[in-house]
Design a protein around this motif. Structure first.
Motif, PDB file in Angstrom:
ATOM      1  N   VAL A  48       0.837  -1.200   0.000  1.00  0.00           N
ATOM      2  CA  VAL A  48       0.000   0.000   0.000  1.00  0.00           C
ATOM      3  C   VAL A  48       0.874   1.254   0.000  1.00  0.00           C
ATOM      4  N   ALA A  49       1.945   1.245   0.786  1.00  0.00           N
ATOM      5  CA  ALA A  49       2.860   2.397   0.823  1.00  0.00           C
ATOM      6  C   ALA A  49       3.487   2.641  -0.544  1.00  0.00           C
ATOM      7  N   ALA A  50       3.899   1.556  -1.210  1.00  0.00           N
ATOM      8  CA  ALA A  50       4.528   1.686  -2.528  1.00  0.00           C
ATOM      9  C   ALA A  50       3.557   2.246  -3.557  1.00  0.00           C
ATOM     10  N   ILE A  51       2.290   1.893  -3.433  1.00  0.00           N
ATOM     11  CA  ILE A  51       1.273   2.370  -4.380  1.00  0.00           C
ATOM     12  C   ILE A  51       0.905   3.829  -4.109  1.00  0.00           C
ATOM     13  N   VAL A  52       0.605   4.131  -2.871  1.00  0.00           N
ATOM     14  CA  VAL A  52       0.092   5.453  -2.509  1.00  0.00           C
ATOM     15  C   VAL A  52       1.195   6.511  -2.486  1.00  0.00           C
ATOM     16  N   LEU A  53       2.367   6.156  -1.960  1.00  0.00           N
ATOM     17  CA  LEU A  53       3.431   7.142  -1.768  1.00  0.00           C
ATOM     18  C   LEU A  53       4.530   7.061  -2.811  1.00  0.00           C
ATOM     19  N   GLY A  54       4.635   5.930  -3.502  1.00  0.00           N
ATOM     20  CA  GLY A  54       5.685   5.759  -4.491  1.00  0.00           C
ATOM     21  C   GLY A  54       6.660   4.656  -4.097  1.00  0.00           C
ATOM     22  N   THR A  55       7.449   4.223  -5.041  1.00  0.00           N
ATOM     23  CA  THR A  55       8.352   3.092  -4.853  1.00  0.00           C
ATOM     24  C   THR A  55       9.367   3.333  -3.745  1.00  0.00           C
ATOM     25  N   LYS A  56       9.950   4.524  -3.684  1.00  0.00           N
ATOM     26  CA  LYS A  56      10.971   4.813  -2.675  1.00  0.00           C
ATOM     27  C   LYS A  56      10.416   4.697  -1.261  1.00  0.00           C
ATOM     28  N   ASP A  57       9.229   5.242  -1.051  1.00  0.00           N
ATOM     29  CA  ASP A  57       8.622   5.145   0.272  1.00  0.00           C
ATOM     30  C   ASP A  57       8.208   3.708   0.583  1.00  0.00           C
ATOM     31  N   LEU A  98      12.645  -5.239  -1.182  1.00  0.00           N
ATOM     32  CA  LEU A  98      12.286  -5.566  -2.563  1.00  0.00           C
ATOM     33  C   LEU A  98      10.780  -5.696  -2.758  1.00  0.00           C
ATOM     34  N   VAL A  99      10.037  -5.968  -1.683  1.00  0.00           N
ATOM     35  CA  VAL A  99       8.572  -5.962  -1.775  1.00  0.00           C
ATOM     36  C   VAL A  99       8.101  -4.580  -2.224  1.00  0.00           C
ATOM     37  N   GLY A 100       8.640  -3.534  -1.586  1.00  0.00           N
ATOM     38  CA  GLY A 100       8.271  -2.172  -1.955  1.00  0.00           C
ATOM     39  C   GLY A 100       8.693  -1.828  -3.361  1.00  0.00           C
ATOM     40  N   LEU A 101       9.877  -2.291  -3.756  1.00  0.00           N
ATOM     41  CA  LEU A 101      10.377  -2.019  -5.100  1.00  0.00           C
ATOM     42  C   LEU A 101       9.500  -2.669  -6.167  1.00  0.00           C
ATOM     43  N   VAL A 102       9.262  -3.959  -6.018  1.00  0.00           N
ATOM     44  CA  VAL A 102       8.483  -4.708  -7.014  1.00  0.00           C
ATOM     45  C   VAL A 102       7.046  -4.201  -7.076  1.00  0.00           C
ATOM     46  N   ALA A 103       6.423  -4.008  -5.909  1.00  0.00           N
ATOM     47  CA  ALA A 103       5.038  -3.531  -5.880  1.00  0.00           C
ATOM     48  C   ALA A 103       4.919  -2.154  -6.522  1.00  0.00           C
ATOM     49  N   ALA A 120      -4.045  -2.352 -11.453  1.00  0.00           N
ATOM     50  CA  ALA A 120      -2.668  -2.024 -11.079  1.00  0.00           C
ATOM     51  C   ALA A 120      -2.398  -2.397  -9.630  1.00  0.00           C
ATOM     52  N   SER A 121      -3.377  -2.172  -8.757  1.00  0.00           N
ATOM     53  CA  SER A 121      -3.222  -2.522  -7.340  1.00  0.00           C
ATOM     54  C   SER A 121      -3.129  -4.034  -7.154  1.00  0.00           C
ATOM     55  N   ILE A 122      -3.908  -4.774  -7.929  1.00  0.00           N
ATOM     56  CA  ILE A 122      -3.876  -6.237  -7.848  1.00  0.00           C
ATOM     57  C   ILE A 122      -2.524  -6.776  -8.311  1.00  0.00           C
ATOM     58  N   LEU A 123      -2.015  -6.242  -9.407  1.00  0.00           N
ATOM     59  CA  LEU A 123      -0.705  -6.673  -9.899  1.00  0.00           C
ATOM     60  C   LEU A 123       0.384  -6.402  -8.861  1.00  0.00           C
ATOM     61  N   ALA A 124       0.313  -5.217  -8.242  1.00  0.00           N
ATOM     62  CA  ALA A 124       1.282  -4.871  -7.201  1.00  0.00           C
ATOM     63  C   ALA A 124       1.161  -5.813  -6.006  1.00  0.00           C
ATOM     64  N   ALA A 125      -0.071  -6.149  -5.657  1.00  0.00           N
ATOM     65  CA  ALA A 125      -0.306  -7.045  -4.524  1.00  0.00           C
ATOM     66  C   ALA A 125       0.272  -8.432  -4.783  1.00  0.00           C
ATOM     67  N   ILE A 126       0.051  -8.945  -5.984  1.00  0.00           N
ATOM     68  CA  ILE A 126       0.564 -10.278  -6.336  1.00  0.00           C
ATOM     69  C   ILE A 126       2.093 -10.271  -6.379  1.00  0.00           C
ATOM     70  N   GLY A 127       2.648  -9.287  -7.093  1.00  0.00           N
ATOM     71  CA  GLY A 127       4.100  -9.225  -7.227  1.00  0.00           C
ATOM     72  C   GLY A 127       4.807  -9.009  -5.910  1.00  0.00           C
ATOM     73  N   GLY A 128       4.298  -8.082  -5.097  1.00  0.00           N
ATOM     74  CA  GLY A 128       4.912  -7.810  -3.800  1.00  0.00           C
ATOM     75  C   GLY A 128       4.848  -8.998  -2.864  1.00  0.00           C
ATOM     76  N   THR A 129       3.704  -9.670  -2.839  1.00  0.00           N
ATOM     77  CA  THR A 129       3.532 -10.829  -1.957  1.00  0.00           C
ATOM     78  C   THR A 129       4.463 -11.963  -2.348  1.00  0.00           C
ATOM     79  N   LEU A 130       4.490 -12.288  -3.626  1.00  0.00           N
ATOM     80  CA  LEU A 130       5.344 -13.396  -4.084  1.00  0.00           C
ATOM     81  C   LEU A 130       6.825 -13.074  -3.905  1.00  0.00           C
ATOM     82  N   THR A 131       7.185 -11.816  -4.051  1.00  0.00           N
ATOM     83  CA  THR A 131       8.578 -11.414  -3.832  1.00  0.00           C
ATOM     84  C   THR A 131       9.013 -11.761  -2.419  1.00  0.00           C
ATOM     85  N   ASN A 132       8.180 -11.407  -1.444  1.00  0.00           N
ATOM     86  CA  ASN A 132       8.525 -11.695  -0.053  1.00  0.00           C
ATOM     87  C   ASN A 132       8.576 -13.192   0.223  1.00  0.00           C
ATOM     88  N   THR A 133       7.529 -13.896  -0.157  1.00  0.00           N
ATOM     89  CA  THR A 133       7.436 -15.322   0.137  1.00  0.00           C
ATOM     90  C   THR A 133       8.564 -16.118  -0.516  1.00  0.00           C
TER      91      THR A 133
END
Length: 201
Positions: A48-57, A98-103, A120-133
């Motif tokens: 959510v932070a990566a989506i709302v605030l940007g990749t760096k945040d 890397l979760v924040g980066l990928v998402a 776009a939010s769904i894609l970020a959710a899938i990518g970020g989750t799988l990155t961590n796991t």
């Protein structure tokens, strides 16, 4: 960026940082213990932070999560292998960043291309989750093969199968949770603050 928008972003950053600390440090808020492993829901805050605030945040919030993971591994481990594995920043910090980066990258790529916040939010959710796991389990399996195999009660040669099973069970559950909650939270924040996705970051 106008003063009001900047103020909103600072406030959201502070709130999400506080939430990630609470989720990381308070039992059941970010991790649901399941024997020698745990089901993670804390990654949704980073996405959510990566989506709302940007990749760096998003990466910054992931860093905070990683640091808290190390502290918790030392002070109040959730599973028997936490102290052994999650005190290593490669396992506990790098995947979280890397979760924040990928998402963030996935979200902004799709949103700029199609302008669809929900997809776009769904894609970020899938990518970020799988990155961590995937990264956490991969680092666990490669850096601590013997001890992790012993903790799971299997021969080191069978560890890959066990970790793949965890990805296929916990990972899928975490993806489903993220896919459901992320678009709702993102939409609510954007609606309440009238902010727009930060393309530049």
């Amino acid at each position: 960026m106008n003063t009001k928008s900047k103020s909103y972003r600072i406030a959201i950053r502070a709130i999400l940082t506080a939430i990630i600390i609470l989720q990381a440090m308070v039992p059941f808020l970010g991790f649901i213990p399941l024997g020698i492993t745990s089901l993670t829901i804390i990654h949704i805050t980073v996405i959510v932070a990566a989506i709302v605030l940007g990749t760096k945040d998003g990466m910054f919030i992931g860093l905070v999560w990683g640091i808290c993971t190390i502290i918790r591994a030392f002070t109040s481990p959730t599973t028997p292998i936490d102290t052994m594995v999650f005190t290593n920043p490669i396992v506990s910090v790098l995947p979280r960043i890397l979760v924040g980066l990928v998402a963030g990258v996935l979200f902004h790529w799709w949103y700029k291309k199609k302008g669809n916040l929900y997809v776009a939010s769904i894609l970020a959710a899938i990518g970020g989750t799988l990155t961590n796991t995937i990264l956490v389990l991969t680092f666990m399996g490669t850096l601590y093969t013997g001890p992790v195999a012993s903790a799971y009660g299997v021969d080191p040669s069978g560890l890959l199968k066990v970790l793949a099973t965890i990805v296929a069970t916990n990972g899928i559950s975490e993806v489903i949770g993220a896919v459901i909650l992320t678009p709702i939270l993102v939409k609510a924040i954007f609606t309440a603050t009238h902010l727009k996705p930060a393309y530049h970051s």
